[in-house]
Design a protein around this motif. Structure first.
Motif, PDB file in Angstrom:
ATOM      1  N   ALA A 177      43.320  35.139  39.590  1.00 25.95           N
ATOM      2  CA  ALA A 177      43.591  36.572  39.564  1.00 25.95           C
ATOM      3  C   ALA A 177      42.670  37.207  38.533  1.00 25.95           C
ATOM      4  N   ARG A 178      41.869  38.178  38.987  1.00 25.14           N
ATOM      5  CA  ARG A 178      40.913  38.826  38.100  1.00 25.14           C
ATOM      6  C   ARG A 178      40.932  40.337  38.322  1.00 25.14           C
ATOM      7  N   GLN A 179      40.417  41.055  37.360  1.00 23.72           N
ATOM      8  CA  GLN A 179      40.265  42.509  37.475  1.00 23.72           C
ATOM      9  C   GLN A 179      38.848  42.822  37.899  1.00 23.72           C
ATOM     10  N   ILE A 180      38.725  43.701  38.905  1.00 25.63           N
ATOM     11  CA  ILE A 180      37.417  44.055  39.449  1.00 25.63           C
ATOM     12  C   ILE A 180      37.374  45.546  39.734  1.00 25.63           C
ATOM     13  N   GLY A 213      42.443  41.335  42.035  1.00 21.81           N
ATOM     14  CA  GLY A 213      42.237  40.577  43.258  1.00 21.81           C
ATOM     15  C   GLY A 213      42.214  39.091  42.969  1.00 21.81           C
ATOM     16  N   TYR A 214      41.990  38.322  44.019  1.00 22.89           N
ATOM     17  CA  TYR A 214      41.902  36.868  43.893  1.00 22.89           C
ATOM     18  C   TYR A 214      40.497  36.412  44.284  1.00 22.89           C
ATOM     19  N   THR A 222      46.709  22.314  48.403  1.00 22.50           N
ATOM     20  CA  THR A 222      47.080  22.523  47.008  1.00 22.50           C
ATOM     21  C   THR A 222      46.275  23.683  46.450  1.00 22.50           C
ATOM     22  N   VAL A 223      46.978  24.635  45.844  1.00 19.83           N
ATOM     23  CA  VAL A 223      46.317  25.797  45.256  1.00 19.83           C
ATOM     24  C   VAL A 223      46.580  25.804  43.758  1.00 19.83           C
ATOM     25  N   HIS A 224      45.512  25.861  42.989  1.00 18.40           N
ATOM     26  CA  HIS A 224      45.600  25.996  41.538  1.00 18.40           C
ATOM     27  C   HIS A 224      45.510  27.489  41.224  1.00 18.40           C
ATOM     28  N   TRP A 225      46.642  28.109  40.947  1.00 24.19           N
ATOM     29  CA  TRP A 225      46.677  29.534  40.646  1.00 24.19           C
ATOM     30  C   TRP A 225      46.352  29.739  39.173  1.00 24.19           C
ATOM     31  N   GLN A 226      45.420  30.618  38.892  1.00 23.69           N
ATOM     32  CA  GLN A 226      44.997  30.871  37.511  1.00 23.69           C
ATOM     33  C   GLN A 226      45.071  32.360  37.199  1.00 23.69           C
ATOM     34  N   ASN A 227      45.516  32.660  36.006  1.00 26.93           N
ATOM     35  CA  ASN A 227      45.631  34.040  35.535  1.00 26.93           C
ATOM     36  C   ASN A 227      44.434  34.349  34.631  1.00 26.93           C
ATOM     37  N   LYS A 228      43.456  35.028  35.204  1.00 27.24           N
ATOM     38  CA  LYS A 228      42.238  35.383  34.475  1.00 27.24           C
ATOM     39  C   LYS A 228      42.141  36.893  34.280  1.00 27.24           C
ATOM     40  N   LEU A 229      43.275  37.567  34.278  1.00 25.32           N
ATOM     41  CA  LEU A 229      43.268  39.003  34.038  1.00 25.32           C
ATOM     42  C   LEU A 229      42.861  39.278  32.591  1.00 25.32           C
TER      43      LEU A 229
END
Length: 641
Positions: A37-40, A60-61, A84-91
């Motif tokens: 998850a990032r800000q764009i 967005g992702y 398998t999904v590695h969900w990451q918080n990069k906000l």
């Protein structure tokens, strides 16, 4: 607060930009995927009055190896092949894009708080047959790391941010979206959502045999309403003087002064519902799609906060066939619009928040250059309250129309240079030969033969301690009334954190009778199972004190039920009356079902994985404001309740 003029934007730029097609991640052979998850900054089809492009800050992702987008990439999976999904918080550590109401039950870390820029997220695979630890439950959230406060903050239910989806279900249009407690509406509004399309051999055979379109003729379309500031940024009303789009009201008109007396005049508050004035499809305002003069399968998702769409096509020469609902293909195709050149009042379908439908559009009767608009004739800026078989909206509310920005979704333009796909689907054609029905009722007692237990659950609407409208779920069994939203009892609303009252036994098939005692329709979503709808019934009751709970009309100290179309309140308090016909989109496998005012809906579900799950209204403003309850699938019969 200066808002973007949606009417001017629509008149000047509707159907100008192409429908975006999200990147597809092919995981049909199994795969480990990282989604961040990032800000764009992204172009959503917005312009200033001089025609200059406006870019919008969204979340967005992306995989971290390339483009981040709103919506996120479409994950293409295959039945029984795990992903398998590695969900990451990069906000960024700059706080939320939108105002957060901290008076709600919400995800907040003591070590990584919102006030220090940390934002909790957790992704839920909506419609997925998920293990509890991989479900993305509202208290399984996690924040960004960094800032010197340790690795990251996590919710009380957090186990892992790496989720394995076993895909042990039939082909279906699923979607992933954020589900963090109390801020789901904000995180999804900011952009945290995407498609997850599950394939299987049966569906691919239908494509191979020419029954259904496939490949480039099979597209997902996420429909969402938004509002924007004049400089193109996301707008979500929360402060007292913030205008409510499409109305002459402000937040202060729907939030009592008592809230501001408690938290201050500048405190942000949740609102009962949110309705935007700009329609986006796949993150683009009123896009267009060039199509061949043939057949397409469109997978439509309502990813909006509160808006119900009543969809129809502008050209009656276009045939539309319903082939799938939330949980996959129907046993037989059902024609929604017959393409005979005559616009009929019953040629529509309702798409509630959280719902998906799979539709085959047939453009073969059109000529090169012809255009067709997907229209919305649902409520313009009001809650949905139901619809008649001939398309009349209940509740004396204004319907959107083609001259209103929220009455238009997108446009299709026929280009005969594109090679057409000629599908053979038609009304009644068999799509699933061995469809398993859960709704057989041989003795016609309105209880499914397979159901080993019947629960009565309720949809209620009251007020919180500040006088704000608060929709809630709870128990609706005959018996004593729950008076404090927390204690034991048989009938009444329960808070999110009240003890769990629904505990189906592992492997059991249950019938849940859902009673709507509120004034509005609610799309109710169950995590874990795909269910089937046994039926809908009209119900009668009185609520003369307007406390959101049916009155104990015969003053016997308990809530009682009667059956029949003519209520006698001296005998019983709630009356179950005539059966209501299901619309085509309410048949087949469902995970989200619309329950209208004065209505009971009976759903049949099998609970085949143990652990904690939730059920809730998928109007996200309701879900975040207490209209969600936990349930637990138990393995010990002694815990069964």
């Amino acid at each position: 607060m200066s808002l973007l003029d949606s009417e001017e934007l629509f008149e000047s730029h509707a159907f100008e930009n192409a429908l975006p097609i999200p990147e597809v991640i092919d995981a049909t052979k199994g795969r480990d995927i990282t989604l961040q998850a990032r800000q764009i900054s992204q172009f959503l089809g917005l312009y200033d009055p001089d025609g200059n492009l406006l870019y919008t800050t969204v979340w967005g992702y992306g995989t971290g190896m390339g483009k981040t987008s709103y919506p996120g990439p479409t994950i293409l999976a295959y039945e029984d092949v795990p992903v398998t999904v590695h969900w990451q918080n990069k906000l960024p550590l700059t706080g939320h894009l939108l105002p957060v109401d901290t008076s709600l039950h919400f995800a907040n870390s003591l070590t990584h708080p919102l006030s220090s820029g940390y934002v909790p997220i957790v992704s839920h695979l909506h419609g997925g047959h998920n293990d509890s630890i991989f479900d993305g439950l509202p208290d399984q959230w996690f924040t960004q790391s960094g800032g010197g406060n340790g690795p990251r903050g996590v919710g009380p239910g957090f186990v892992t941010s790496t989720m394995t989806y076993y895909n042990d279900q039939q082909a279906a249009t699923l979607w992933y979206h954020d589900h963090a407690l109390g801020i789901t509406r904000l995180n999804v509004y900011a952009g945290l959502a995407g498609f997850y399309v599950l394939q299987d051999e049966s569906h691919l055979d239908l494509v191979k045999n020419g029954v259904l379109p496939g490949g480039n003729y099979d597209l997902g379309m996420a429909i969402q309403d938004r509002a924007f500031t004049s400089d193109g940024q996301l707008y979500y009303p929360a402060y007292k003087d913030d205008p409510l789009p499409g109305t002459d009201m402000t937040v202060g008109d729907v939030v009592p002064q008592k809230f501001y007396d408690t938290f201050g005049e500048d405190a942000p508050s949740a609102v009962p519902e949110f309705f935007g004035d700009t329609i986006l499809v796949n993150g683009m305002a009123w896009p267009k799609l060039n199509v061949a003069a043939g057949d397409y399968e469109f997978r439509l998702l309502n990813g909006s906060d509160s808006r119900f769409y009543v969809l129809k096509v502008s050209d009656p020469d276009v045939a539309v066939h319903l082939v799938g609902t939330d949980g996959g293909l129907l046993p037989n195709a059902i024609t929604i619009s017959d393409g005979d050149g005559v616009q009929e009042s019953n040629e529509f379908l309702v798409l509630a928040p959280g719902d998906r439908v799979e539709l085959v559009f047939d453009f073969s009767r059109l000529d090169d250059g012809d255009t067709v608009t997907l229209l919305n004739v649902g409520p313009a800026f009001d809650p949905f309250k139901g619809i008649s078989a001939d398309g009349f909206l209940f509740g004396d509310i204004e319907a959107a129309n083609a001259n209103n920005p929220v009455g238009d979704i997108m446009q299709f333009a026929v280009d005969t240079a594109i090679k057409p796909f000629d599908a053979t689907v038609q009304d009644g054609i068999v799509l699933v030969k061995d469809f398993v029905s859960l709704t057989e009722d041989a003795n016609h007692d309105d209880v499914a033969d397979l159901a080993t237990n019947v629960r009565k659950v309720g949809l209620f609407e009251g007020e919180d301690e500040y006088g704000r409208v608060t929709p809630m779920l709870g128990k609706a069994e005959a018996g004593t009334v729950i008076t404090d939203k927390m204690s034991s009892g048989d009938f009444g609303p329960l808070a999110w954190d009240a003890p769990t009252t629904e505990k189906p036994l592992l492997g059991s098939t249950e019938q849940w009778d859902m009673f709507n005692f509120t004034a509005d329709s609610h799309p109710i979503h169950l995590h874990l199972p795909q269910f089937q709808v046994l039926g809908k019934w009209h119900i009668d009751f009185l609520d003369q004190d307007e406390n959101g709970i049916p009155d104990d009309t015969n003053s016997d100290g308990e809530i009682t039920y009667g059956t029949g179309p003519s209520p006698n309140y001296a005998v019983a308090d709630i009356w179950i009356g005539d059966k209501i016909d299901l619309r085509p989109e309410e048949t087949g496998w469902q995970d989200t079902i619309e329950v209208d005012p004065h209505q009971m809906v009976a759903v049949i579900a099998t609970f085949d994985k143990p652990g904690d799950y939730v059920w809730h209204c998928h109007i996200l403003s309701h879900e975040d404001n207490e209209m969600m309850r936990p349930y637990t699938v138990v393995t010990d019969f002694g815990l069964f309740a």
